[in-house]
Design a protein around this motif. Structure first.
Motif, PDB file in Angstrom:
ATOM      1  N   ILE A 140       0.777  -1.322   0.166  1.00  0.00           N
ATOM      2  CA  ILE A 140      -0.231   0.427   0.033  1.00  0.00           C
ATOM      3  C   ILE A 140       0.877   1.065  -0.341  1.00  0.00           C
ATOM      4  N   ASP A 141       2.132   0.930   0.563  1.00  0.00           N
ATOM      5  CA  ASP A 141       3.029   2.508   1.046  1.00  0.00           C
ATOM      6  C   ASP A 141       3.379   2.887  -0.370  1.00  0.00           C
ATOM      7  N   GLN A 142       3.176   2.243  -1.357  1.00  0.00           N
ATOM      8  CA  GLN A 142       3.964   2.135  -2.477  1.00  0.00           C
ATOM      9  C   GLN A 142       2.846   2.003  -4.053  1.00  0.00           C
ATOM     10  N   GLU A 143       1.778   2.382  -3.725  1.00  0.00           N
ATOM     11  CA  GLU A 143       0.706   2.130  -4.761  1.00  0.00           C
ATOM     12  C   GLU A 143       0.420   3.927  -4.941  1.00  0.00           C
ATOM     13  N   PRO A 144       0.647   4.350  -6.266  1.00  0.00           N
ATOM     14  CA  PRO A 144       0.591   5.695  -6.786  1.00  0.00           C
ATOM     15  C   PRO A 144      -0.652   6.829  -5.475  1.00  0.00           C
ATOM     16  N   THR A 145      -1.621   5.716  -5.386  1.00  0.00           N
ATOM     17  CA  THR A 145      -2.963   6.064  -5.502  1.00  0.00           C
ATOM     18  C   THR A 145      -2.847   6.913  -3.797  1.00  0.00           C
ATOM     19  N   ILE A 146      -2.206   6.167  -3.412  1.00  0.00           N
ATOM     20  CA  ILE A 146      -2.236   6.475  -1.740  1.00  0.00           C
ATOM     21  C   ILE A 146      -1.071   6.999  -1.317  1.00  0.00           C
ATOM     22  N   MET A 147       0.408   6.914  -2.401  1.00  0.00           N
ATOM     23  CA  MET A 147       1.163   7.847  -2.401  1.00  0.00           C
ATOM     24  C   MET A 147       0.893   9.181  -2.638  1.00  0.00           C
ATOM     25  N   ALA A 148       0.004   9.597  -3.944  1.00  0.00           N
ATOM     26  CA  ALA A 148      -0.190  11.229  -4.459  1.00  0.00           C
ATOM     27  C   ALA A 148      -1.319  11.129  -2.758  1.00  0.00           C
TER      28      ALA A 148
ATOM     29  N   GLY B  87       0.124  14.966  -1.028  1.00  0.00           N
ATOM     30  CA  GLY B  87      -1.241  16.329  -1.657  1.00  0.00           C
ATOM     31  C   GLY B  87      -1.316  16.406  -3.584  1.00  0.00           C
ATOM     32  N   SER B  88      -0.174  15.121  -4.173  1.00  0.00           N
ATOM     33  CA  SER B  88      -1.208  15.697  -5.274  1.00  0.00           C
ATOM     34  C   SER B  88      -2.077  14.667  -5.502  1.00  0.00           C
ATOM     35  N   ALA B  89      -3.055  14.216  -4.908  1.00  0.00           N
ATOM     36  CA  ALA B  89      -4.226  13.924  -5.620  1.00  0.00           C
ATOM     37  C   ALA B  89      -5.118  14.846  -5.714  1.00  0.00           C
ATOM     38  N   GLY B  90      -6.077  15.197  -6.870  1.00  0.00           N
ATOM     39  CA  GLY B  90      -7.265  15.733  -7.310  1.00  0.00           C
ATOM     40  C   GLY B  90      -8.316  14.975  -6.622  1.00  0.00           C
TER      41      GLY B  90
END
Length: 236
Positions: A28-36, A40-43
């Motif tokens: 999970i910690d390496q998943e792009p969604t969770i990292m975003a 703070g980069s998630a829209g």
């Protein structure tokens, strides 16, 4: 001669489930969604997509718990576990409404948003698996899914919610993390309770079914996050 479990390690069912949970948390910690979510980069669209797919599997949790309890009663097995399933169904009831509330906080109509964004392939597969498992020969298999999802909530849901509120520019995000926040709080202690129940199960094939379901849940959850990263929910 006792039937051996197909995939169970010498660590036993609890040890194997802890390993499945550890693997999921690390991934999970390496998943792009969770990292975003964390940086703070998630829209808004990314978070909405995550909430929608979450809603599609959470809505099935309480019905499957009830089905597993009824199936155990019908089989005449584990009456105490059947009662636990009924109890947990009550505890899980309404968690899907928390997701609806989060969608509303983001300015969306939950019914229209869910209708426009059906379950992805991985959640469709998970829902089919868990429905079949709870109505099959070993309905206790649902414990594997419960362990993974509740353990994940305790380990990461609260942290992800805090990170979103602290770093995201999504409007009204602080009002739209109730599912993550409350799910994390509600599941504190549940993992320990599950481990006590699991330690009392001595049927090898039943334990194996539990671990298989945990592994399937881990794979489906990671697959869901991959799908979320590749697509965005359509807001209406």
């Amino acid at each position: 001669m006792a039937e051996a479990a197909v995939g169970l390690s010498p660590n036993g069912v609890v040890g194997d489930l802890r390993n499945e949970l550890s693997l999921l948390v690390a991934s999970i910690d390496q998943e792009p969604t969770i990292m975003a979510f964390k940086d703070g980069s998630a829209g808004r669209d990314l978070y909405v997509s995550f909430l929608v797919q979450t809603r599609h599997y959470v809505a099935l949790t309480a019905p499957c718990l009830e089905a597993a309890g009824r199936r155990l009663k019908a089989l005449g097995e584990h009456p105490e576990l059947a009662d636990l399933f009924f109890q947990k169904a009550e505890e899980e009831s309404g968690h899907d409404i928390l997701v609806d509330d989060d969608l509303r906080s983001l300015g969306l109509d939950p019914e229209k948003t869910l209708a426009a964004n059906p379950p992805g392939e991985w959640i469709t597969a998970y829902n089919s698996w868990i429905t079949a498992a709870t109505n099959g020969r070993h309905p206790a298999a649902f414990l594997g899914s419960a362990y993974i999802l509740e353990g994940l909530a305790v380990e990461r849901a609260g942290k992800v919610a805090k990170a979103l509120v602290a770093s995201s520019s999504i409007p009204k995000i602080a009002e739209a993390v109730t599912f993550l926040d409350l799910h994390a709080e509600a599941d504190v202690g549940h993992v320990d309770d599950l481990e006590r129940v699991l330690a009392g199960l001595d049927d090898a094939t039943e334990r194996d079914a539990i671990v298989m379901t945990a592994a399937a849940t881990r794979g489906a959850y990671l697959g869901m996050l991959d799908e979320v990263a590749r697509s965005r929910a359509t807001a209406h």
